[in-house]
Design an enzyme around this catalytic site. Sequence first.
Site, PDB file in Angstrom:
ATOM      1  N   SER A  61     -25.008   6.466  -2.377  1.00 13.42           N
ATOM      2  CA  SER A  61     -26.111   6.622  -3.329  1.00 13.42           C
ATOM      3  C   SER A  61     -26.355   5.379  -4.178  1.00 13.42           C
ATOM      4  CB  SER A  61     -25.849   7.818  -4.254  1.00 13.42           C
ATOM      5  OG  SER A  61     -24.630   7.642  -4.933  1.00 13.42           O
ATOM      6  N   ASP A 115     -27.160   8.659 -14.893  1.00 15.09           N
ATOM      7  CA  ASP A 115     -26.620  10.020 -14.934  1.00 15.09           C
ATOM      8  C   ASP A 115     -25.093   9.892 -15.028  1.00 15.09           C
ATOM      9  OD1 ASP A 115     -25.795   9.388 -12.356  1.00 15.09           O
ATOM     10  OD2 ASP A 115     -27.268  10.674 -11.358  1.00 15.09           O
ATOM     11  N   HIS A 150     -24.268   7.267 -11.735  1.00 19.26           N
ATOM     12  CA  HIS A 150     -25.024   6.129 -11.217  1.00 19.26           C
ATOM     13  C   HIS A 150     -25.477   5.171 -12.311  1.00 19.26           C
ATOM     14  CE1 HIS A 150     -25.593   9.470  -8.264  1.00 19.26           C
ATOM     15  NE2 HIS A 150     -25.144   8.508  -7.478  1.00 19.26           N
TER      16      HIS A 150
END
Length: 363
Positions: free
Chosen positions: A37, A320, A323
């Site tokens: 991610s 978040d 990340h």
Amino acid sequence: MSCNYGKIFAIIFVVLNLKTFVEGAPKVPCYFIFGDSLLDNGNNNDLNTTAKANYPPYGVDFKDGRPTGRFTNGRNTADFLAEYLGFDHYIPPFASVKDSEILEGVNYASGSAGIRNDSGSHLGDRIFLGRQLENHQTTISRIANLVGNTTSSTKHLNKCLFIVGIGSNDYINNYLMPEIYPSSHLYTPTQYATALIDQYSQHLRTLYEDGARKVALFGLGQIGCIPAELQKHDTRTCVSSTNNAIQQFNSKLKSLVDDLNTNFPDAKFTYINMYSISSIIDPLSVFTRPCCNVLETMPEGQCVPGETPCFLRGIYLFYDNFHPTEIANRIATNRAYNALLPSDAYPMDIHHLIRTNNVVYDE
Ligand SMILES: *[C@@H]1O[C@H](CO)[C@@H](O)[C@H](O)[C@H]1NC(C)=O
Ligand SMILES: *[C@@H]1O[C@H](CO)[C@@H](O)[C@H](O)[C@H]1NC(C)=O
Ligand SMILES: *[C@@H]1O[C@H](CO)[C@@H](O)[C@H](O)[C@H]1NC(C)=O
């Protein structure tokens, strides 16, 4: 700890002066991205998983302020690197790349994916590293069709930059979840790091056999200091057991770079030291809290859909619970591309990697 704020502000000031999207030919003809991610730019959007970021407030600082599947407010490391390399566009995700774009590179990265097939499986589908390499095979066939034959496609791939950033989910969404995954009951941290690097090594050999000759491997950041870990352990100091496990992985990855460079003298591999680059994280700082309000239910730790994020997105390091914000991505990519400290990259930063002229077929 106030001196750390000064440090972060100073870095932000310097990096904001860098120009984006330069004119003229890119410094490499093509650039391929493998990972999770931290690099994904939309490959998970149509997968059956909760690990996706194609909803607001993700993307609030991206072009048009729209979510794309990037797990941050704006650009990620793959995007900044595309700019520094001189591309006039970001590298498209495998999920939607067109034939007309494929010669300049593909992004295979997938949120929640790991080196191990099962990492992240409790969140749903993901494209784990082995499958990303299978997707790369598909790309190679498409390139061979475009350029005529496999000799020409190999020649093309030899000139490309490849980056790989994977392994975080083998910890966050595997080893550090003993209630769901058996790995921590089966392996000590040292054994686990060895098992991961053995598997990673096989995949990198495949990548080499598929024509990669310039490869940058991103090590793991200080996962023991991310908001999710601090929250899970209810602490304001980095979780040392986690960071110790991560360091074992990183030191073995760095050794693997030496092995690969010895075994494949016509290729160049380099290690990006995300661990030391991420040491700007100060767990006591308010700016280490997530910028958005995060979910307490699945996908736990991701932004609550539709809520307005924090205002000071140029100062917060995390968007978040997992990340980095765009600014943190920019700082990290700067140091990967142009090392600030000698320890940032081994044996060289990406800017030097792309200048090595070890390509057998180079014309
Ligand atoms: C998506 O995954 C969930 C959980 O694994 C499963 O229950 C559901 O049937 C899947 N949906 C589709 C459309 O495949
Ligand atoms: C991982 O998935 C691949 C298919 O992409 C499969 O060939 C391999 O056997 C799997 N490995 C494990 C350890 O399950
Ligand atoms: C492959 O294509 C290139 C460029 O079109 C051509 O020069 C070369 O002869 C071809 N090689 C083979 C083995 O067909």
